[in-house]
Write a protein that holds these residues in place. Structure first.
Motif, PDB file in Angstrom:
ATOM      1  N   LEU A  48      32.263  40.224  45.311  1.00 50.51           N
ATOM      2  CA  LEU A  48      33.690  39.902  45.235  1.00 50.51           C
ATOM      3  C   LEU A  48      34.409  40.832  44.273  1.00 50.51           C
ATOM      4  O   LEU A  48      33.801  41.339  43.320  1.00 50.51           O
ATOM      5  CB  LEU A  48      33.881  38.454  44.749  1.00 50.51           C
ATOM      6  CG  LEU A  48      33.428  37.358  45.700  1.00 50.51           C
ATOM      7  CD1 LEU A  48      33.455  36.005  44.982  1.00 50.51           C
ATOM      8  CD2 LEU A  48      34.305  37.325  46.945  1.00 50.51           C
ATOM      9  N   PRO A  49      35.720  41.042  44.465  1.00 48.28           N
ATOM     10  CA  PRO A  49      36.494  41.794  43.471  1.00 48.28           C
ATOM     11  C   PRO A  49      36.378  41.118  42.105  1.00 48.28           C
ATOM     12  O   PRO A  49      36.246  39.895  42.017  1.00 48.28           O
ATOM     13  CB  PRO A  49      37.929  41.720  44.006  1.00 48.28           C
ATOM     14  CG  PRO A  49      37.779  41.494  45.482  1.00 48.28           C
ATOM     15  CD  PRO A  49      36.537  40.642  45.620  1.00 48.28           C
ATOM     16  N   GLU A  50      36.438  41.901  41.057  1.00 53.86           N
ATOM     17  CA  GLU A  50      36.224  41.377  39.701  1.00 53.86           C
ATOM     18  C   GLU A  50      37.124  40.190  39.369  1.00 53.86           C
ATOM     19  O   GLU A  50      36.682  39.225  38.756  1.00 53.86           O
ATOM     20  CB  GLU A  50      36.404  42.486  38.663  1.00 53.86           C
ATOM     21  CG  GLU A  50      36.334  42.002  37.220  1.00 53.86           C
ATOM     22  CD  GLU A  50      35.064  41.226  36.851  1.00 53.86           C
ATOM     23  OE1 GLU A  50      35.156  40.346  35.963  1.00 53.86           O
ATOM     24  OE2 GLU A  50      33.995  41.486  37.439  1.00 53.86           O
ATOM     25  N   ARG A  51      38.392  40.222  39.779  1.00 58.62           N
ATOM     26  CA  ARG A  51      39.286  39.116  39.414  1.00 58.62           C
ATOM     27  C   ARG A  51      38.810  37.800  40.022  1.00 58.62           C
ATOM     28  O   ARG A  51      39.012  36.734  39.446  1.00 58.62           O
ATOM     29  CB  ARG A  51      40.723  39.420  39.812  1.00 58.62           C
ATOM     30  CG  ARG A  51      40.989  39.488  41.295  1.00 58.62           C
ATOM     31  CD  ARG A  51      42.448  39.901  41.582  1.00 58.62           C
ATOM     32  NE  ARG A  51      42.756  39.900  42.975  1.00 58.62           N
ATOM     33  CZ  ARG A  51      42.492  40.889  43.825  1.00 58.62           C
ATOM     34  NH1 ARG A  51      41.907  41.986  43.386  1.00 58.62           N
ATOM     35  NH2 ARG A  51      42.810  40.790  45.090  1.00 58.62           N
ATOM     36  N   TYR A  52      38.160  37.865  41.170  1.00 56.44           N
ATOM     37  CA  TYR A  52      37.628  36.658  41.786  1.00 56.44           C
ATOM     38  C   TYR A  52      36.290  36.263  41.164  1.00 56.44           C
ATOM     39  O   TYR A  52      36.008  35.079  41.008  1.00 56.44           O
ATOM     40  CB  TYR A  52      37.472  36.838  43.296  1.00 56.44           C
ATOM     41  CG  TYR A  52      38.772  37.119  44.015  1.00 56.44           C
ATOM     42  CD1 TYR A  52      39.979  36.593  43.556  1.00 56.44           C
ATOM     43  CD2 TYR A  52      38.800  37.906  45.150  1.00 56.44           C
ATOM     44  CE1 TYR A  52      41.172  36.859  44.218  1.00 56.44           C
ATOM     45  CE2 TYR A  52      39.986  38.166  45.816  1.00 56.44           C
ATOM     46  CZ  TYR A  52      41.161  37.643  45.344  1.00 56.44           C
ATOM     47  OH  TYR A  52      42.341  37.898  46.008  1.00 56.44           O
ATOM     48  N   ARG A  53      35.473  37.251  40.806  1.00 53.19           N
ATOM     49  CA  ARG A  53      34.210  36.932  40.120  1.00 53.19           C
ATOM     50  C   ARG A  53      34.500  36.234  38.806  1.00 53.19           C
ATOM     51  O   ARG A  53      33.789  35.304  38.426  1.00 53.19           O
ATOM     52  CB  ARG A  53      33.389  38.199  39.883  1.00 53.19           C
ATOM     53  CG  ARG A  53      32.733  38.731  41.143  1.00 53.19           C
ATOM     54  CD  ARG A  53      31.632  39.749  40.851  1.00 53.19           C
ATOM     55  NE  ARG A  53      31.955  40.753  39.866  1.00 53.19           N
ATOM     56  CZ  ARG A  53      32.465  41.948  40.131  1.00 53.19           C
ATOM     57  NH1 ARG A  53      32.736  42.302  41.375  1.00 53.19           N
ATOM     58  NH2 ARG A  53      32.707  42.812  39.166  1.00 53.19           N
ATOM     59  N   LEU A  54      35.569  36.647  38.115  1.00 51.93           N
ATOM     60  CA  LEU A  54      35.939  36.005  36.855  1.00 51.93           C
ATOM     61  C   LEU A  54      36.232  34.522  37.077  1.00 51.93           C
ATOM     62  O   LEU A  54      35.806  33.673  36.293  1.00 51.93           O
ATOM     63  CB  LEU A  54      37.157  36.695  36.237  1.00 51.93           C
ATOM     64  CG  LEU A  54      37.677  36.092  34.939  1.00 51.93           C
ATOM     65  CD1 LEU A  54      36.650  36.259  33.824  1.00 51.93           C
ATOM     66  CD2 LEU A  54      38.998  36.725  34.539  1.00 51.93           C
ATOM     67  N   GLU A  55      36.931  34.201  38.150  1.00 52.78           N
ATOM     68  CA  GLU A  55      37.232  32.794  38.444  1.00 52.78           C
ATOM     69  C   GLU A  55      35.953  31.992  38.651  1.00 52.78           C
ATOM     70  O   GLU A  55      35.878  30.832  38.232  1.00 52.78           O
ATOM     71  CB  GLU A  55      38.110  32.683  39.685  1.00 52.78           C
ATOM     72  CG  GLU A  55      39.505  33.213  39.493  1.00 52.78           C
ATOM     73  CD  GLU A  55      40.354  33.115  40.750  1.00 52.78           C
ATOM     74  OE1 GLU A  55      39.929  32.423  41.712  1.00 52.78           O
ATOM     75  OE2 GLU A  55      41.435  33.713  40.777  1.00 52.78           O
ATOM     76  N   THR A  56      34.962  32.581  39.295  1.00 49.12           N
ATOM     77  CA  THR A  56      33.729  31.851  39.579  1.00 49.12           C
ATOM     78  C   THR A  56      32.832  31.746  38.351  1.00 49.12           C
ATOM     79  O   THR A  56      32.137  30.751  38.186  1.00 49.12           O
ATOM     80  CB  THR A  56      32.945  32.504  40.733  1.00 49.12           C
ATOM     81  OG1 THR A  56      32.490  33.795  40.344  1.00 49.12           O
ATOM     82  CG2 THR A  56      33.792  32.611  41.979  1.00 49.12           C
TER      83      THR A  56
END
Length: 166
Positions: A48-56
């Protein structure tokens, strides 16, 4: 057949999102499904793009300026939604997701009701959201709850923007 026990919607205390059982998995599923629907599937959260990995990985950090509401069944998250703090009288709903095994039980409706109530208490006069045009079930639900299509504030193709009074 789905278990018809009612779910509870709660607002986990600030700083505790990382410890909500099942929340990280819900957010991961949301993003993996969305990427696949957009035609850019990835095999797992690492793609996933980093901004989405951060959410997870770190939902407390990723959603520090918003409020996360979680629907639980038996202590495990089965749905979630994020409500942003009002800006100029408007709040935004993001990341509404229900575990596929829990769909058809009113989880999304319960989350949206709680999100709208929270936004109103926080001082929002309007609530907006965006949804991919192919998520027809979500579009129908939003319409039933009084959201109407408005001119887009997002340049991404296939995104439908909607709004309603808080």
């Amino acid at each position: 057949m789905n278990d018809l026990r009612p779910v509870s919607v709660l607002r986990p205390p600030a700083g505790s999102l990382h410890s909500v059982p099942g929340l990280s998995a819900l957010l991961t599923d949301y993003h993996l499904c969305t990427e696949a629907e957009k035609g850019v599937p990835v095999p797992d959260a690492a793609g996933l793009p980093e901004r989405y990995r951060l959410e997870t990985r770190e939902p407390d950090l990723a959603f520090a300026d918003g409020t996360v509401l979680v629907a639980q069944d038996g202590g495990t998250a089965v749905g979630c939604v994020v409500v942003t703090a009002p800006v100029d009288g408007g709040a935004e709903i993001k990341r509404l997701w229900t575990d596929p095994a829990s769909r058809g039980r009113g989880v999304a409706s319960a989350l949206l009701g709680a999100a709208l109530e929270h936004a109103g208490r926080a001082g929002a006069r309007t609530v907006r959201l965006s949804v991919w045009r192919w998520r027809t079930g979500a579009l129908a639900l939003y319409g039933r709850l009084g959201f109407t299509v408005v001119p887009s504030w997002d340049e991404r193709a296939d995104l439908v923007c909607m709004e309603r009074p808080a």
